[in-house]
Design an enzyme around this catalytic site. Structure first.
Site, PDB file in Angstrom:
ATOM      1  N   PRO A  42       0.832  -1.210   0.000  1.00  0.00           N
ATOM      2  CA  PRO A  42       0.000   0.000   0.000  1.00  0.00           C
ATOM      3  C   PRO A  42       0.865   1.259   0.000  1.00  0.00           C
ATOM      4  CG  PRO A  42      -0.622  -1.516   1.766  1.00  0.00           C
ATOM      5  CD  PRO A  42       0.693  -1.972   1.242  1.00  0.00           C
TER       6      PRO A  42
ATOM      7  N   ASN B 134       6.191   8.091   4.724  1.00  0.00           N
ATOM      8  CA  ASN B 134       6.680   7.216   5.788  1.00  0.00           C
ATOM      9  C   ASN B 134       8.187   7.350   5.976  1.00  0.00           C
ATOM     10  OD1 ASN B 134       7.846   4.268   6.478  1.00  0.00           O
ATOM     11  ND2 ASN B 134       5.872   4.539   7.474  1.00  0.00           N
TER      12      ASN B 134
ATOM     13  N   ASP C   6       3.045  16.291  11.245  1.00  0.00           N
ATOM     14  CA  ASP C   6       3.991  17.096  10.469  1.00  0.00           C
ATOM     15  C   ASP C   6       3.825  16.860   8.970  1.00  0.00           C
ATOM     16  OD1 ASP C   6       4.969  17.959  12.865  1.00  0.00           O
ATOM     17  OD2 ASP C   6       6.849  16.849  12.778  1.00  0.00           O
ATOM     18  N   SER C   7       3.380  15.671   8.605  1.00  0.00           N
ATOM     19  CA  SER C   7       3.225  15.306   7.194  1.00  0.00           C
ATOM     20  C   SER C   7       1.855  15.669   6.632  1.00  0.00           C
ATOM     21  CB  SER C   7       3.426  13.794   7.039  1.00  0.00           C
ATOM     22  OG  SER C   7       2.431  13.098   7.796  1.00  0.00           O
TER      23      SER C   7
ATOM     24  N   THR D  48      -1.877  10.640   3.966  1.00  0.00           N
ATOM     25  CA  THR D  48      -3.269  10.244   3.795  1.00  0.00           C
ATOM     26  C   THR D  48      -3.844   9.638   5.070  1.00  0.00           C
ATOM     27  OG1 THR D  48      -2.677   8.012   3.058  1.00  0.00           O
ATOM     28  CG2 THR D  48      -2.851   9.717   1.350  1.00  0.00           C
TER      29      THR D  48
ATOM     30  N   ALA E 109       0.153  -4.973   6.394  1.00  0.00           N
ATOM     31  CA  ALA E 109       0.630  -6.356   6.503  1.00  0.00           C
ATOM     32  C   ALA E 109      -0.512  -7.359   6.582  1.00  0.00           C
ATOM     33  CB  ALA E 109       1.533  -6.505   7.727  1.00  0.00           C
TER      34      ALA E 109
ATOM     35  N   LEU F 159      -5.566  -4.299   2.943  1.00  0.00           N
ATOM     36  CA  LEU F 159      -5.628  -2.932   2.444  1.00  0.00           C
ATOM     37  C   LEU F 159      -6.847  -2.227   3.034  1.00  0.00           C
ATOM     38  CD1 LEU F 159      -4.026  -1.251   0.293  1.00  0.00           C
ATOM     39  CD2 LEU F 159      -5.721  -2.042  -1.372  1.00  0.00           C
ATOM     40  N   VAL F 160      -6.621  -1.253   3.923  1.00  0.00           N
ATOM     41  CA  VAL F 160      -7.729  -0.457   4.455  1.00  0.00           C
ATOM     42  C   VAL F 160      -8.219   0.457   3.334  1.00  0.00           C
ATOM     43  CG1 VAL F 160      -8.463   1.207   6.199  1.00  0.00           C
ATOM     44  CG2 VAL F 160      -6.743  -0.519   6.775  1.00  0.00           C
TER      45      VAL F 160
ATOM     46  N   TYR G  48      10.835  13.072  21.142  1.00  0.00           N
ATOM     47  CA  TYR G  48      11.092  13.144  19.695  1.00  0.00           C
ATOM     48  C   TYR G  48      12.475  13.745  19.478  1.00  0.00           C
ATOM     49  CZ  TYR G  48       9.798  13.890  14.758  1.00  0.00           C
ATOM     50  OH  TYR G  48       9.720  13.850  13.383  1.00  0.00           O
TER      51      TYR G  48
END
Length: 613
Positions: free
Chosen positions: A158, A164, A228-229, A234, A293, A296-297, A498
């Site tokens: 996916p 990522n 942050d992304s 998505t 894993a 697919l959501v 972080y």
């Protein structure tokens, strides 16, 4: 609606960096100044890189390190493994534009966006690109794709926004015989239903962060998830990685926002029930954080929030990170939970000011008058001060009451309020760190991040130990570098730590140092009861520690759940979990093979992967 929802996003964003093509921190050679994406100079950034990162004396100039061109990178792509019967059958159920076998589509779906990913793609170190990119338009398309993939034993990876940072979207290089397809979900960006009375909405999971809130805002709502992304990631990616946003203190982490979902697995579709509270085993919890894993959501029901009447963000200074930490922990114990509370240690505080383009704020921080006030009147050590950003959202009465309580606690610990300017600046620049990383990468530096979640008892000890371990690795390798930390995402029992780290880049051996840093830090975090990651996901970066973290019995239970849903191991193999045991394989042989097929210690290390293929 954003045009990215009706065109293919991967054709508009960088293949070798963060964000839209052409948007980056540029370097003005004449003035020797980095220029922010907003067009303003970053006057103190180079001094920070010279003094804090490299720790060098005398004249300092940065050197550009250009990577390969797109055309050069495409030439480095290995030939695809195409299973023609699968492609032929896929063409019968999908339209031509949904099946991309071209080189550029393959190039843009190899990596995520961490340092290791971008360092490799900029140099053409491409081990296993996907063989095709498939673009489903809806849930039914995903069902057809998965059914054919299961039939033909084709690997499915996916791909949401590709942001990522733990290797979650990179095809497993040990898949040398099976065809690998990357499923780009970004055409699936629609809100399918909204229930304003219950406060829920149904979305296709390829929807980008800004498009979620744009669709909800028409009804006076928002989601409240702000990582942050945000601009490029998505909903599906947030679910897959067990994400968390900057406003999690008020609105929750992604697992608190997901009420139900549809998941396409190799053995069928799983639809979790929608109700106000699960009963028995919560199936949602089995799929949140599963990184594709198990399947697919495709769609998710999320809780939604009313747009706040008031937003107030402000900055504070504390004499040290330890004092600031005690203050925010006191707030947490008293039930004072601002929407956002970010505490920067002394090193991260310096980076925050050095990277700012707010000349007034930065000038104040670096002025002699301010330094004298801090040292003489407050009696603080300037090198130890800690910046804190807090945010309040809600009704006017709620925010005023909450702020009043927080001010009482902060002032009791001697903090100084800087007003709303630092808070507003943080709001404007909170998505900028990846651009700073790209600038470093393009000028002979490396930069990356890792994070953990710890109990309050262990937090300060863990912070100190991680920074010490970083310094030790650098000293062992005769290198100077920098590491900073901030804490956010406060819970009743603990918080997130972080870490951001930066170093000068000399050659490909620096990636070995990078891995030493991550290994040493992971050991330290686990010793302090930290987890493997707070919100970045497992990917392949953290697989080596999954058994230690979950225990042998726990890991075995997860692997059996995967086996039940994915008997052929076609769903994102190599991520989240070690390779599954083979039939008639002894436990010792399984362990040896799993170690050989671990991606963490091989990707980007010259010769390491080839030695194990």
């Amino acid at each position: 609606m954003d045009k990215r929802m009706i065109t293919d996003a991967f054709e508009e964003i960088k293949w070798n960096g963060w964000g839209d093509t052409g948007v980056c921190i540029k370097y003005d050679e004449a003035r020797q100044l980095p220029i922010h994406t907003n067009g303003k100079p970053m006057k103190h950034l180079l001094k920070f890189m010279k003094d804090d990162v490299l720790k060098v004396k005398g004249e300092f100039k940065i050197k550009p390190t250009p990577g390969l061109t797109k055309e050069e990178a495409i030439k480095r792509l290995p030939p695809p493994v195409v299973k023609q019967p699968f492609v032929d059958e896929l063409r019968q159920v999908l339209s031509k534009d949904q099946i991309r076998l071209d080189a550029y589509a393959r190039l843009t779906h190899i990596f995520g966006k961490n340092y290791r990913d971008l360092w490799r793609v900029r140099r053409g170190m491409i081990d296993r690109p996907p063989d095709a990119v498939i673009l489903p338009n809806n849930h039914d398309d995903c069902v057809k794709i998965m059914e054919l993939a299961q039939k033909h034993n084709v690997v499915v990876v996916p791909f949401g926004g590709g942001t990522n940072v733990t290797g979650g979207v990179e095809p497993n290089p040990f898949e040398t015989r099976r065809m690998v397809i990357s499923i780009d979900m970004r055409r699936m960006g629609r809100m399918l239903h909204i229930d304003t009375e219950s406060g829920t909405a149904v979305f296709e999971v390829g929807v980008l962060g800004p498009d979620i809130d744009e669709q909800l805002s028409r009804y006076g709502f928002m989601m409240g998830h702000d990582p942050d992304s945000y601009a490029y990631s998505t909903l599906g990616g947030w679910i897959a990685a067990r994400g968390s946003g900057a406003m999690s203190n008020k609105y929750g982490d992604i697992e608190n926002m997901i009420l139900a979902m549809r998941v396409v697995t190799p053995v069928g579709v799983v639809e979790t029930p929608l109700t106000s509270r699960p009963c028995g085993v919560d199936l949602n919890a089995m799929f949140v954080g599963s990184e594709g894993a198990f399947g697919l959501v495709t769609e998710a029901v999320v809780k939604i929030e009313r747009l706040p009447e008031v937003k107030r963000y402000e900055g504070w200074l504390f004499p040290s990170f330890e004092v600031a930490f005690t203050a925010f922990h006191t707030c947490t114990r008293k039930g004072i939970h601002p929407c956002t509370m970010r505490l920067y240690d002394e090193d991260d505080t310096r980076l925050s000011f050095a990277a700012s383009t707010d000349s007034g704020l930065v000038s104040t921080f670096f002025s002699k008058c301010f330094k004298k006030y801090i040292a003489t009147v407050k009696g603080w050590n300037l090198s130890k001060i800690s910046l804190v950003v807090v945010g309040f959202e809600g009704t006017k009465a709620q925010t005023n009451c909450q702020r009043s309580e927080l001010v009482g606690v902060f002032q009791a610990f001697g903090a100084t309020c800087l007003g709303t300017k630092p808070g507003n600046t943080w709001q404007e620049k909170k998505y900028d760190l990846p651009y700073l990383r790209d600038f470093a990468l393009a000028h002979n530096f490396w930069a990356d991040v890792f994070e953990t979640s710890v109990l309050y008892t262990d937090a300060i000890h863990c912070w100190r130990a991680v920074k010490k371990s970083f310094a030790e690795v650098m000293a062992e390798n005769g290198k100077n570098a920098w590491i900073g930390c901030h804490t956010a995402h406060q819970y009743r029992f603990g918080c997130c730590l972080y870490f951001t780290f930066i170093g000068g880049q000399a050659d490909e051996n620096d990636l070995k140092i990078f891995l030493q840093v991550k290994k040493r830090a992971m050991e330290v975090m686990l010793q302090h009861r930290g987890n493997l990651t707070h919100h970045h996901g497992i990917g392949y970066e953290h697989v080596p520690w999954m058994k230690r973290y979950n225990g042998e019995g726990g890991l075995d239970a997860i692997m059996k759940f995967k086996k039940a849903l994915d008997p052929k191991n076609i769903c994102n193999p190599g991520k989240l979990l070690p390779s599954p045991p083979s039939e008639k394989e002894t436990p010792k042989a399984t362990q040896a093979r799993q170690n050989r097929e671990m991606m963490f210690d091989k990707m980007g290390i010259p010769g390491a992967l080839q030695a194990h293929l």
